[in-house]
Design a protein around this motif. Structure first.
Motif, mmCIF file in Angstrom:
data_model
loop_
_atom_site.group_PDB
_atom_site.id
_atom_site.type_symbol
_atom_site.label_atom_id
_atom_site.label_comp_id
_atom_site.label_asym_id
_atom_site.label_seq_id
_atom_site.Cartn_x
_atom_site.Cartn_y
_atom_site.Cartn_z
ATOM 1 N N GLU A 40 54.504 46.973 39.988
ATOM 2 C CA GLU A 40 55.741 47.729 40.070
ATOM 3 C C GLU A 40 55.591 49.150 39.522
ATOM 4 O OE1 GLU A 40 56.636 44.063 41.416
ATOM 5 O OE2 GLU A 40 55.635 44.461 39.516
ATOM 6 N N ASP A 41 54.600 49.370 38.646
ATOM 7 C CA ASP A 41 54.426 50.705 38.066
ATOM 8 C C ASP A 41 53.708 51.663 38.993
ATOM 9 O OD1 ASP A 41 55.444 49.479 35.883
ATOM 10 O OD2 ASP A 41 53.496 49.144 34.926
ATOM 11 N N LYS A 42 53.307 51.213 40.132
ATOM 12 C CA LYS A 42 52.324 51.965 40.918
ATOM 13 C C LYS A 42 52.951 52.683 42.095
ATOM 14 C CE LYS A 42 48.221 50.831 39.235
ATOM 15 N NZ LYS A 42 46.962 51.497 39.446
ATOM 16 N N ASN A 43 54.209 52.995 41.993
ATOM 17 C CA ASN A 43 54.893 53.583 43.137
ATOM 18 C C ASN A 43 54.389 54.970 43.525
ATOM 19 O OD1 ASN A 43 56.754 51.640 44.040
ATOM 20 N ND2 ASN A 43 57.857 51.870 42.110
ATOM 21 N N GLN A 44 53.718 55.626 42.572
ATOM 22 C CA GLN A 44 53.398 57.028 42.829
ATOM 23 C C GLN A 44 52.510 57.258 44.052
ATOM 24 O OE1 GLN A 44 52.901 55.227 40.128
ATOM 25 N NE2 GLN A 44 51.053 55.733 39.011
ATOM 26 N N SER A 45 51.596 56.373 44.337
ATOM 27 C CA SER A 45 50.686 56.640 45.460
ATOM 28 C C SER A 45 50.395 55.352 46.220
ATOM 29 C CB SER A 45 49.379 57.250 44.944
ATOM 30 O OG SER A 45 48.732 56.320 44.103
ATOM 31 N N ARG A 46 51.338 54.934 47.009
ATOM 32 C CA ARG A 46 51.148 53.693 47.742
ATOM 33 C C ARG A 46 50.578 53.966 49.124
ATOM 34 N NH1 ARG A 46 54.863 48.997 47.063
ATOM 35 N NH2 ARG A 46 55.102 48.765 44.827
ATOM 36 N N THR A 47 49.603 53.200 49.488
ATOM 37 C CA THR A 47 49.034 53.312 50.826
ATOM 38 C C THR A 47 49.265 51.987 51.526
ATOM 39 O OG1 THR A 47 47.319 54.682 49.875
ATOM 40 C CG2 THR A 47 46.949 53.880 52.110
ATOM 41 N N SER A 48 49.830 52.024 52.682
ATOM 42 C CA SER A 48 50.079 50.784 53.395
ATOM 43 C C SER A 48 48.766 50.228 53.911
ATOM 44 C CB SER A 48 51.034 51.042 54.546
ATOM 45 O OG SER A 48 50.896 50.036 55.510
ATOM 46 N N LEU B 104 46.526 42.417 38.275
ATOM 47 C CA LEU B 104 45.691 42.046 39.428
ATOM 48 C C LEU B 104 44.203 42.139 39.134
ATOM 49 C CD1 LEU B 104 47.932 43.654 42.121
ATOM 50 C CD2 LEU B 104 47.079 41.308 42.219
ATOM 51 N N LYS B 105 43.828 43.104 38.317
ATOM 52 C CA LYS B 105 42.417 43.251 37.964
ATOM 53 C C LYS B 105 41.932 41.998 37.223
ATOM 54 C CE LYS B 105 39.603 46.602 35.444
ATOM 55 N NZ LYS B 105 39.689 47.900 34.764
ATOM 56 N N HIS B 106 42.742 41.526 36.305
ATOM 57 C CA HIS B 106 42.391 40.300 35.585
ATOM 58 C C HIS B 106 42.368 39.102 36.524
ATOM 59 C CE1 HIS B 106 43.382 42.835 32.153
ATOM 60 N NE2 HIS B 106 42.739 41.975 31.407
ATOM 61 N N LEU B 107 43.314 39.090 37.446
ATOM 62 C CA LEU B 107 43.362 37.983 38.398
ATOM 63 C C LEU B 107 42.080 37.917 39.218
ATOM 64 C CD1 LEU B 107 44.898 35.704 39.808
ATOM 65 C CD2 LEU B 107 45.896 37.420 41.319
ATOM 66 N N GLY B 108 41.626 39.075 39.683
ATOM 67 C CA GLY B 108 40.381 39.121 40.453
ATOM 68 C C GLY B 108 39.208 38.603 39.633
ATOM 69 N N TYR B 109 39.156 39.051 38.386
ATOM 70 C CA TYR B 109 38.077 38.630 37.488
ATOM 71 C C TYR B 109 38.123 37.113 37.276
ATOM 72 C CZ TYR B 109 34.844 39.074 33.541
ATOM 73 O OH TYR B 109 33.760 38.977 32.705
ATOM 74 N N PHE C 164 52.325 44.257 49.015
ATOM 75 C CA PHE C 164 51.186 44.776 48.263
ATOM 76 C C PHE C 164 50.666 46.058 48.891
ATOM 77 C CE2 PHE C 164 51.158 40.283 47.297
ATOM 78 C CZ PHE C 164 50.959 40.283 45.932
ATOM 79 N N PRO C 165 50.694 47.173 48.188
ATOM 80 C CA PRO C 165 50.065 48.373 48.719
ATOM 81 C C PRO C 165 48.552 48.272 48.542
ATOM 82 C CG PRO C 165 50.891 48.817 46.534
ATOM 83 C CD PRO C 165 51.264 47.384 46.848
ATOM 84 N N LEU C 166 47.847 49.172 49.180
ATOM 85 C CA LEU C 166 46.387 49.182 49.076
ATOM 86 C C LEU C 166 45.931 49.215 47.612
ATOM 87 C CD1 LEU C 166 43.607 49.392 50.386
ATOM 88 C CD2 LEU C 166 43.903 51.865 50.451
ATOM 89 N N GLU C 167 46.640 49.999 46.799
ATOM 90 C CA GLU C 167 46.237 50.158 45.397
ATOM 91 C C GLU C 167 46.240 48.812 44.657
ATOM 92 O OE1 GLU C 167 48.316 52.128 47.041
ATOM 93 O OE2 GLU C 167 47.044 53.907 47.118
ATOM 94 N N ALA C 168 47.150 47.930 45.030
ATOM 95 C CA ALA C 168 47.206 46.615 44.392
ATOM 96 C C ALA C 168 45.962 45.805 44.750
ATOM 97 C CB ALA C 168 48.471 45.875 44.829
ATOM 98 N N TYR D 273 40.299 43.852 43.581
ATOM 99 C CA TYR D 273 38.858 43.947 43.849
ATOM 100 C C TYR D 273 38.088 44.590 42.700
ATOM 101 C CZ TYR D 273 38.244 41.806 48.358
ATOM 102 O OH TYR D 273 38.124 40.870 49.352
ATOM 103 N N GLU D 274 38.762 45.439 41.912
ATOM 104 C CA GLU D 274 38.114 45.979 40.713
ATOM 105 C C GLU D 274 37.725 44.849 39.776
ATOM 106 O OE1 GLU D 274 39.996 49.077 38.252
ATOM 107 O OE2 GLU D 274 40.743 49.856 40.164
ATOM 108 N N GLY D 275 38.637 43.893 39.624
ATOM 109 C CA GLY D 275 38.349 42.739 38.774
ATOM 110 C C GLY D 275 37.219 41.900 39.350
ATOM 111 N N ILE D 276 37.238 41.723 40.669
ATOM 112 C CA ILE D 276 36.167 40.962 41.337
ATOM 113 C C ILE D 276 34.834 41.687 41.150
ATOM 114 C CG2 ILE D 276 35.327 40.184 43.602
ATOM 115 C CD1 ILE D 276 38.335 39.860 44.395
#
Lengths: 348, 348
Positions: free
Chosen positions: A3-11, A73-78, A108-112, A117-120
């Motif tokens: 929810e904090d990531k509204n600034q730069s969402r990519t579909s 999400l990063k933790h979830l990926g990990y 989910f925007p691309l950033e999410a 994947y960062e966590g993965i």
């Protein structure tokens, strides 16, 4: 989090599936000579030598296995990678490759997905794993993650669940119950936040519990330790559903009984104090809490000197004849039949 | 389908996850000596010889990939396996094992999951595949199926997507577009049924289309045929998203162009008549329909005599230099740039 990531969402639909896969996997480097071809064809190609190969898979569903309101999400990926690697280590093997499939809804925007994947990526980097394929699709509602891990093991080193013998010692790595209590702390904070979004919780006294819930580590190090100590377990399983459930798997499949000693169960001080605060019985939490991703194994008594005094390993009981059943021996010396009250996702 | 099964519903949560797995997998027999340990431990154990190994995975989501109102669960199980095997065959390999993970909501009784596994069982039996593991969990809403297939191939026989060469011939197995039209017929019947539940549709004139949608077959037979003909494709891919999308994968990854001849695209008579009825362009359907699970491959021109006249194989074009682009040559002789308008699950 999301929810904090509204600034730069990519579909994501702007990119399309194939560019999305390229985009998400471009930083993953191939580490194993056995990985002949990774992402980008119909199937990955692996070249295996005379070793035996291990394959394991787990499916994680939003709302069942994780709650994105407190699981970054990063933790979830990990964690999703750890859950799978843990199964490879529980066979006494080395994990080498994973495939990752995700289903994502439009919210989910691309950033999410990048965060996931960062966590993965971090998990692959830290555990020396090649990402070799997967599938990316849309979901109607929540996020779905399906990971398959592949590993290898010398034929003579593979350890199954069904080979424990009477008189073997029952051993566990690390400590138990913390991941479950971490979840209780996070769920309580979520409720506080819903009532008062300006609350600034101080969670420092629960740091270990929260880390065990959000960033568990699969016990690759314990497989190496056992190898260094020249101990080959007689049976092994990872603790994903709770100690009692896993002990019962070993007992049922090995056709043996066991005595588990309540006083021997390793608990972190934060587990003990959080149990007091939440008015929970710490033994119940260790037995049924789940998500600890420690290893539970049995060893021959003659190997006991090799592990004696090791701070990572705790002897918590011993294997008995099947006719004696699987029992918890309480601090008061009472024998209670062990039952699996572990986390069962089908009962939700 | 599910709705008809009220007479004997068994709740899955009565069984629990482990008994459910036992129950669902008890009829699956191990067929490969490479399967050292199948379902029932932390990971499957596979023993591989000097061959290279193939790993592929697909995630199928209810409401995205299938609609249970016209897809019987048995067919869904069968098809979910085919989708994965098809990727192994597209590498010129032999499929040997699968893992199956499912997430199911409470609305599915045990009998529904059994039906799903009946289809998986039939696919494993028909294609000589060992079921070696998986995961079973609950879902919040719909059904999720994640399958990973494992196969093997001699190092010198593996066929990638990125190795097509200018002047190679572009060849396709079977015929195209029928699975998509089968879906259109089923969706139309669903709407008719919603208006008039007593309607007794005669779908016999669409039997081939519906079978291609509900019970596709992965082209294991074509891999064998190519081997018997002593033809090793220079590049190969399976057609899951539509012919144009797959051709573009080969062209992009091989850094080549191609001419695809509209008049050569193999179409079943039912495809042609259904296209007339639905007022659809049959070429568009073949190019973009998807779910055909045929194989698309390129061969060296010198191999042409080996495949000439074979009723299962159709030469539909040839590979050109990259600078010439990927083109459709229409019946009128016009060149049109090929674009991928294939089924893209992320755009839904």
């Amino acid at each position: 989090m999301i929810e904090d990531k509204n600034q730069s969402r990519t579909s994501i639909s702007e990119l399309g599936e194939f560019k999305l896969i390229d985009h998400l996997t471009q930083n993953f480097k191939i580490k194993h000579t056995s990985t002949v071809k990774g992402v980008g064809d119909d199937a990955a190609v692996l070249a295996i030598n005379a070793k035996q190969q291990l394959v394991t898979t787990d499916l994680l569903i939003e709302g069942v296995h994780f709650d994105l309101s407190y699981m970054p999400l990063k933790h979830l990926g990990y964690k999703a990678v750890m859950v799978n690697l843990s199964d490879v280590y529980a066979m006494n093997g080395k994990a080498s490759q994973i495939t990752v499939s995700i289903a994502i809804s439009n919210r989910f925007p691309l950033e999410a997905v990048e965060e996931l994947y960062e966590g993965i990526y971090l998990a692959c980097k830290g555990y020396n794993i090649d990402l070799v394929g997967g599938d990316t699709t849309s979901s109607v509602t929540g996020l779905v993650i399906s990971i398959t891990a592949i590993g290898e093991v010398e034929k003579e080193n593979v350890v199954y669940r069904n080979t424990a013998k009477p008189n073997d010692l029952l051993v566990v790595t690390g400590d138990l119950g913390a991941a479950y209590l971490g979840l209780q702390v996070l769920e309580r904070e979520k409720q506080v936040f819903e009532v008062n979004p300006n609350s600034q919780p101080d969670l420092s006294e629960y740091s270990y519990l929260i880390e065990r819930q959000l960033k568990p580590e699969a016990r690759k190090d314990m497989v190496k330790l056992l190898s260094d100590l020249e101990v080959k377990p007689t049976a092994m399983i990872d603790i994903s559903d709770g100690l009692s459930s896993e002990i019962l798997h070993i007992c049922t499949q090995s056709k043996v009984g066991c005595n588990l000693y309540e006083e021997k169960i390793p608990l972190d001080p934060q587990v003990i104090s959080a149990c007091e605060e939440f008015e929970l019985n710490s033994t119940t939490i260790a037995l049924s809490g789940g998500e600890d991703y420690e290893l539970l194994f049995t060893i021959s008594q003659e190997d006991f000197p090799k592990i004696k005094g090791n701070p990572h390993l705790t002897v918590i009981g011993h294997i008995t004849d099947e006719s004696l059943g699987a029992n918890l021996v309480t601090r008061a010396g009472q024998q209670i039949k062990l039952t699996a009250q572990g986390w069962n996702s089908l009962k939700q």
